[in-house]
Design an enzyme around this catalytic site. Structure first.
Site, PDB file in Angstrom:
ATOM      1  CG  HIS A  10     -26.343  11.217 -26.609  1.00 43.59           C
ATOM      2  ND1 HIS A  10     -26.141  12.234 -25.702  1.00 43.59           N
ATOM      3  CD2 HIS A  10     -27.681  11.204 -26.861  1.00 43.59           C
ATOM      4  CE1 HIS A  10     -27.304  12.804 -25.404  1.00 43.59           C
ATOM      5  NE2 HIS A  10     -28.247  12.211 -26.099  1.00 43.59           N
ATOM      6  CB  ALA A  11     -23.043   7.886 -31.135  1.00 45.85           C
ATOM      7  CB  CYS A  42     -34.043  11.493 -21.961  1.00 44.19           C
ATOM      8  SG  CYS A  42     -32.462  11.925 -21.205  1.00 44.19           S
ATOM      9  CB  VAL A  79     -21.854  16.038 -44.497  1.00 44.05           C
ATOM     10  CG1 VAL A  79     -21.175  15.111 -45.505  1.00 44.05           C
ATOM     11  CG2 VAL A  79     -20.908  16.358 -43.351  1.00 44.05           C
ATOM     12  CG  ASP A 178     -49.413   3.830 -30.346  1.00 44.11           C
ATOM     13  OD1 ASP A 178     -48.355   4.430 -30.111  1.00 44.11           O
ATOM     14  OD2 ASP A 178     -49.459   2.765 -30.990  1.00 44.11           O
ATOM     15  N   GLY A 242     -41.919   7.602 -33.760  1.00 46.49           N
ATOM     16  CA  GLY A 242     -40.701   6.807 -33.695  1.00 46.49           C
ATOM     17  C   GLY A 242     -39.632   7.410 -34.581  1.00 46.49           C
ATOM     18  CG  PHE A 423     -34.916  -9.462   4.980  1.00 43.18           C
ATOM     19  CD1 PHE A 423     -35.933  -8.605   4.584  1.00 43.18           C
ATOM     20  CD2 PHE A 423     -34.880  -9.868   6.310  1.00 43.18           C
ATOM     21  CE1 PHE A 423     -36.893  -8.160   5.492  1.00 43.18           C
ATOM     22  CE2 PHE A 423     -35.834  -9.442   7.221  1.00 43.18           C
ATOM     23  CZ  PHE A 423     -36.847  -8.584   6.806  1.00 43.18           C
TER      24      PHE A 423
END
Length: 442
Positions: A10-11, A42, A79, A178, A242, A423
């Protein structure tokens, strides 16, 4: 001007598109160790849970699209080392061939790595992670095996909760572990996360909170998970604890944050003026904290890539910071948040108050309706909004964007009390839950 981008998700993609679409004088080289690019991770749980028909559309671009724009693409290339003084990158392709690549500017978009607990049995077969496309395919392959009946998910963050739902939708016995006392503890206060816990249990996911995995048992393939409270059968273990920044290439040369991420300024520039860092390998500025922090989200990655691309291309552009806006939908129950929960604000030393409200989305006479709950977190002294959480079986997701902007602009809780919210019975109530929550602030 030659710019090399290491990392093509993505980046890196956002940075490459920005350079290629706006700066024709730029020669762009993209290097990635994977065989594919632009995978929307995702969507992995949606595919594994068969909520979508195919995984093919989880890729939003391809190598050919960048080559058509003139980029030089080096996929399946590792790399090995960077000579920052000599501006040289030492690479090795899949067939073992080595080569060097020079650069004028370098953009590091190396992302993050899944946390891998080093506990007894962690080398057994049947223990998987969820990061790359290949990881998702492997998890799907194993879940498709009728012999896999018990699935253990380690970590009840977003990925853990989503893959637990997916495995349950595929008819497996699912246990979710968890060390925290609830699911989604990094994003939501217990008033919200406990609702998600009930939602998971109602739909057949067995939850084990406050419980730490200490070992995996099995001869060759995993057969059980051992925790500090018991032992449970497991034919498949999915680690979703994570991520940590993937900064091995530059950590000896570039200034790093406490967790190892590259420190960057508002232009995404590192401590080396010819090196930029974007996405999960870099720090980011939190408007809620008003400080540098680390938030690994695809949306943040895209924005940081755009900022870096323009600055490398010669157009000065500053990041405006982020709020860490996020959301989740599990078995039809939707939760969204932005900024800081009460718990996370206090952990970061902010003195905050909060205001809660719960009501129906629409007037009671409307046939299609659902409850909505909201919490607005604000700084005690300045009264600026620093966080918001919302939950409902309705799609209330767009409302969180308003709170994201409020945090960015330093809006106070008092400013929201008489906010002009329209509303109409089809959409909301005359006493809107956002208004009512704001009016309830001390």
């Amino acid at each position: 001007m030659k710019t090399v981008i290491i990392g093509a998700n993505h980046a890196g993609i956002a940075a490459a598109n920005t350079l290629l679409d706006n700066y024709p004088e730029q020669k762009v080289v993209m290097i990635d160790r994977n065989s594919n690019l632009s995978y929307l991770g995702c969507g992995t749980a949606l595919w594994v849970g068969r909520q979508i028909d195919s995984f093919e559309n989880l890729f939003y671009t391809n190598r050919e699209a960048f080559e058509a724009k003139g980029a030089d693409i080096r996929m399946e290339t590792t790399v090995k080392k960077i000579d920052f003084e000599g501006k040289k990158i030492f690479c090795e392709s899949l067939d073992g061939a080595t080569f060097e690549e020079s650069y004028d500017k370098l953009i590091l978009a190396t992302g993050s790595l899944p946390i891998a607990p080093q506990i007894p049995g962690s080398d057994l077969e049947g223990i998987s992670f969820l990061k790359l496309f290949q990881d998702g395919q492997e998890v799907d392959r194993q879940i498709s095996d009728p012999a896999v009946k018990n699935v253990a998910v380690i970590g009840a963050g977003y990925i853990g909760v989503e893959i637990a739902e997916a495995a349950k939708r595929r008819g497996k016995e699912v246990r979710l572990f968890d060390v925290a006392s609830t699911s989604l503890a990094s994003y939501y206060d217990p008033w919200f996360s406990k609702d998600m816990d009930e939602n998971l249990k109602k739909n057949g996911v067995e939850t084990h909170y406050g419980e730490r995995a200490t070992a995996y048992k099995g001869s060759k393939h995993v057969e059980a998970v051992v925790t500090d409270k018991g032992e449970y059968p497991a034919d498949l273990v999915i680690n979703a604890i994570g991520f940590i920044p993937n900064t091995g290439l530059g950590k000896e040369h570039l200034e790093c944050f406490g967790n190892g991420a590259y420190r960057v300024d508002s232009h995404q520039k590192t401590s080396d003026p010819d090196v930029y860092a974007v996405g999960d390998c870099a720090t980011i500025y939190s408007n809620a904290l008003r400080a540098e922090t680390y938030i690994a989200l695809a949306t943040n990655a895209v924005r940081s890539g755009i900022v870096a691309g323009h600055n490398v291309g010669g157009t000065e552009l500053e990041s405006i910071g982020v709020q860490g806006s996020n959301g989740i939908s599990i078995f039809g129950y939707n939760m969204v948040s932005t900024g800081l929960s009460v718990n996370m604000a206090e952990k970061n030393g902010l003195k905050v108050e909060y205001t809660d409200f719960e009501d129906l989305q629409r007037p009671g006479f409307m046939k299609h309706n659902a409850k909505v709950k909201i919490r607005i977190v604000y700084e005690k002294e300045s009264r600026r909004v620093v966080g918001a959480q919302m939950a409902s079986e309705e799609d209330i997701s767009m409302g969180i964007h308003m709170f994201s902007l409020a945090i960015e602009e330093g809006v106070t809780i008092d400013k929201l009390k008489l906010l002009d919210i329209f509303f109409l019975p089809h959409f909301n109530q005359p006493y809107n839950y956002i208004t009512m929550a704001a009016l309830g602030a001390k």
